[in-house]
Scaffold this active site. Structure first.
Site, PDB file in Angstrom:
ATOM      1  N   HIS A  59      15.992  77.250  42.037  1.00 41.23           N
ATOM      2  CA  HIS A  59      14.708  77.872  42.389  1.00 41.23           C
ATOM      3  C   HIS A  59      13.803  76.862  43.107  1.00 41.23           C
ATOM      4  O   HIS A  59      13.114  77.209  44.064  1.00 41.23           O
ATOM      5  CB  HIS A  59      13.986  78.369  41.129  1.00 41.23           C
ATOM      6  CG  HIS A  59      14.737  79.413  40.340  1.00 41.23           C
ATOM      7  ND1 HIS A  59      15.280  79.158  39.107  1.00 41.23           N
ATOM      8  CD2 HIS A  59      15.024  80.706  40.616  1.00 41.23           C
ATOM      9  CE1 HIS A  59      15.860  80.258  38.653  1.00 41.23           C
ATOM     10  NE2 HIS A  59      15.723  81.210  39.536  1.00 41.23           N
ATOM     11  N   GLY A  72      18.317  82.895  47.622  1.00 44.51           N
ATOM     12  CA  GLY A  72      19.429  81.949  47.535  1.00 44.51           C
ATOM     13  C   GLY A  72      20.748  82.585  47.948  1.00 44.51           C
ATOM     14  O   GLY A  72      21.018  83.738  47.604  1.00 44.51           O
ATOM     15  N   SER A 125      20.269  80.590  35.702  1.00 38.79           N
ATOM     16  CA  SER A 125      19.536  80.716  34.431  1.00 38.79           C
ATOM     17  C   SER A 125      20.493  81.106  33.314  1.00 38.79           C
ATOM     18  O   SER A 125      20.275  80.784  32.150  1.00 38.79           O
ATOM     19  CB  SER A 125      18.435  81.775  34.561  1.00 38.79           C
ATOM     20  OG  SER A 125      17.615  81.472  35.678  1.00 38.79           O
ATOM     21  N   HIS A 147      15.011  76.608  37.603  1.00 41.81           N
ATOM     22  CA  HIS A 147      15.845  75.409  37.635  1.00 41.81           C
ATOM     23  C   HIS A 147      15.834  74.851  39.051  1.00 41.81           C
ATOM     24  O   HIS A 147      15.141  75.398  39.939  1.00 41.81           O
ATOM     25  CB  HIS A 147      17.257  75.731  37.149  1.00 41.81           C
ATOM     26  CG  HIS A 147      17.892  76.909  37.840  1.00 41.81           C
ATOM     27  ND1 HIS A 147      18.174  76.919  39.189  1.00 41.81           N
ATOM     28  CD2 HIS A 147      18.281  78.139  37.379  1.00 41.81           C
ATOM     29  CE1 HIS A 147      18.730  78.062  39.526  1.00 41.81           C
ATOM     30  NE2 HIS A 147      18.794  78.849  38.450  1.00 41.81           N
ATOM     31  N   LYS A 158      23.288  81.890  46.589  1.00 42.06           N
ATOM     32  CA  LYS A 158      23.959  82.097  45.293  1.00 42.06           C
ATOM     33  C   LYS A 158      24.198  83.590  45.047  1.00 42.06           C
ATOM     34  O   LYS A 158      25.234  83.983  44.539  1.00 42.06           O
ATOM     35  CB  LYS A 158      23.075  81.483  44.199  1.00 42.06           C
ATOM     36  CG  LYS A 158      23.406  81.874  42.789  1.00 42.06           C
ATOM     37  CD  LYS A 158      24.525  81.053  42.253  1.00 42.06           C
ATOM     38  CE  LYS A 158      24.900  81.313  40.817  1.00 42.06           C
ATOM     39  NZ  LYS A 158      24.308  82.401  40.126  1.00 42.06           N
TER      40      LYS A 158
HETATM   41  P1  AMP Z   1      16.912  84.681  39.804  1.00 38.86           P
HETATM   42  O1  AMP Z   1      15.759  84.093  39.082  1.00 38.86           O
HETATM   43  O2  AMP Z   1      18.242  84.400  39.192  1.00 38.86           O
HETATM   44  O3  AMP Z   1      16.709  86.139  40.137  1.00 38.86           O
HETATM   45  O4  AMP Z   1      16.964  83.942  41.199  1.00 38.86           O
HETATM   46  C1  AMP Z   1      15.854  83.906  42.050  1.00 38.86           C
HETATM   47  C2  AMP Z   1      16.275  83.363  43.383  1.00 38.86           C
HETATM   48  O5  AMP Z   1      16.794  82.046  43.217  1.00 38.86           O
HETATM   49  C3  AMP Z   1      17.388  84.204  44.042  1.00 38.86           C
HETATM   50  O6  AMP Z   1      17.127  84.324  45.425  1.00 38.86           O
HETATM   51  C4  AMP Z   1      18.612  83.383  43.768  1.00 38.86           C
HETATM   52  O7  AMP Z   1      19.640  83.566  44.725  1.00 38.86           O
HETATM   53  C5  AMP Z   1      18.057  81.975  43.839  1.00 38.86           C
HETATM   54  N1  AMP Z   1      18.945  81.065  43.130  1.00 38.86           N
HETATM   55  C6  AMP Z   1      19.435  81.187  41.870  1.00 38.86           C
HETATM   56  N2  AMP Z   1      20.284  80.181  41.581  1.00 38.86           N
HETATM   57  C7  AMP Z   1      20.348  79.410  42.689  1.00 38.86           C
HETATM   58  C8  AMP Z   1      21.061  78.229  43.028  1.00 38.86           C
HETATM   59  N3  AMP Z   1      21.889  77.629  42.176  1.00 38.86           N
HETATM   60  N4  AMP Z   1      20.863  77.692  44.258  1.00 38.86           N
HETATM   61  C9  AMP Z   1      20.025  78.278  45.150  1.00 38.86           C
HETATM   62  N5  AMP Z   1      19.326  79.404  44.891  1.00 38.86           N
HETATM   63  C10 AMP Z   1      19.491  79.958  43.686  1.00 38.86           C
END
Ligand code: AMP
Length: 285
Positions: free
Chosen positions: A36, A153, A192, A33, A155
Site C-alpha cells: 500500500h 496494485g 493483508s 503494508h 497484485k
Molecule cells: P487491498 O487493501 O488489499 O484492497 O489493496 C488495496 C490496493 O493495494 C489494491 O490496489 C492492491 O492491488 C494494492 N496492493 C495490495 N498488495 C500489494 C502489493 N503487495 N504490492 C502492490 N500493491 C498491492
C-alpha cells in the site's frame, strides 16, 4: 486528517479544486503494508493532494468469506498515512457508504456489474459478485473524491483490468495508475491476508512466486506452449497447497492464450492453511 463522513471529504476536496490542485486516490481495505505504501508514494509523487480510503467493503465479500475476521488496524493505518504525508484518510462506516438497514443486495442497491467476459474467470469464478462489489465501491469512491488519478496494485491484476474497463466504458474522468507488486525478500507478495498464515504457512506460500518465476524462466528459455508452461507448476505443489487456478492470459484483455508472448501474464490463486492467496507475473516487462 482522518475523515469518516462523505460530506467532509467533499468539502475538503472542493477547497483543493478551488486552488487548482490535483488529487490522487488510493483505495484500500486497510491493514496497510509496504505494498500500500508504494501506491501512496506514487500518488504523492504524481499529485498535489492524496486521499487514502480505508474501507472493508462488505459487498465485495461472499457469505462464506473472511469479511468478519479481515484485519482492521485503523490506528496504525492512520499513523502510517500521516508519516507518508497523506492529506486525508477516508474511513467511512458501511452505514455511511450504503445507508441503514440495506441488505446490500442488488435488489436494493444500484450496482456496477462488469461484463461476464471479465468476471467469469480467475478470481471471479469462485468469488461470485466480488467484482460487482469492487466496481460499485470504486465508482462511489471516485464520485466522492473526484480524483484526477487513482492508484491500484498489479497484485490484483484482474481488478485493475476491470476497473480500467469500467472507467473507459462509463467515461469516468480519472486516470488509473497501476503500480508493481511489492514482495518480501523471500518473494512472497505482500498481502493483508498474510497475517493469517503461520511461519510454516508463509514458507508454503512461497510456492506461488516460485511457480510464477519458474514459468517466466521457462518462457525465457523458449517454451511458449501455455499447457507446457502450466505443467511446470505441478512439481512445486504438495498437499499443503490447494491450487485454485493457474492461467496464462493477455494482460490487457484477459483473453486466454495457447501460445505465450510479450503480452502474457501468468496468474495464480492457491490456498495455504485455508488462506486464499493470489499472485501474478508478466512474462516480459
Ligand atoms: P487491498 O487493501 O488489499 O484492497 O489493496 C488495496 C490496493 O493495494 C489494491 O490496489 C492492491 O492491488 C494494492 N496492493 C495490495 N498488495 C500489494 C502489493 N503487495 N504490492 C502492490 N500493491 C498491492
Amino acid at each position: 486528517m482522518l475523515l469518516n463522513n462523505i460530506q467532509e471529504v467533499r468539502d475538503e476536496v472542493r477547497k483543493w479544486r478551488k486552488d487548482g490542485l490535483t488529487i490522487g486516490l488510493v483505495p484500500t481495505m486497510g491493514a496497510l503494508h509496504a505494498g500500500h505504501v508504494s501506491l501512496i508514494k506514487k500518488a504523492k509523487e504524481t499529485c498535489d493532494k492524496v486521499v487514502v480510503s480505508v474501507f472493508v467493503n462488505p459487498i465485495q465479500f461472499g457469505p462464506s468469506e473472511d469479511f468478519d475476521k479481515y484485519p482492521r488496524t485503523l490506528d496504525n493505518d492512520t499513523e502510517l498515512c500521516d508519516n507518508e504525508g497523506v492529506d486525508v484518510v477516508f474511513a467511512p462506516s458501511a452505514k455511511e457508504m450504503y445507508g441503514e438497514g440495506q441488505r446490500l443486495s442488488n435488489d436494493v442497491l444500484t450496482y456496477v456489474c462488469p461484463p461476464f467476459f471479465y468476471v467469469n474467470k480467475l478470481c471471479g469464478r469462485t468469488r461470485t459478485g466480488h467484482f460487482d462489489g469492487v466496481c460499485t465501491v470504486v465508482l462511489k469512491l471516485f464520485n466522492i473524491v473526484q480524483p484526477d488519478y487513482a492508484f491500484f496494485g498489479q497484485k490484483d491484476a484482474q481488478q485493475v483490468v476491470i476497473v480500467n474497463k469500467m472507467v473507459n466504458d462509463l467515461n469516468v474522468p480519472v486516470k488509473i495508475i497501476q503500480c508493481p507488486i511489492v514482495r518480501e525478500d523471500s518473494g512472497l507478495a505482500l498481502s493483508s491476508r498474510n497475517k493469517y498464515l503461520s511461519d510454516e504457512g508463509k514458507k508454503d506460500a512461497l510456492v506461488l512466486s516460485r511457480i510464477l518465476n519458474n514459468i517466466k524462466a521457462c518462457y525465457k528459455k523458449g517454451i511458449t506452449d501455455v499447457n507446457a508452461l502450466k505443467e511446470t507448476a505441478y512439481s512445486f505443489l504438495n498437499n499443503h497447497h490447494e491450487l485454485e487456478y493457474l492461467e496464462l492470459m493477455n494482460k490487457y484483455t484477459l483473453e486466454e492464450q495457447e501460445k505465450a508472448d510479450n503480452s502474457t501474464i501468468a496468474l495464480i490463486a492457491c490456498r495455504v492453511e485455508g488462506v486464499r492467496l493470489i499472485d501474478n507475473i508478466y512474462l516480459e516487462d
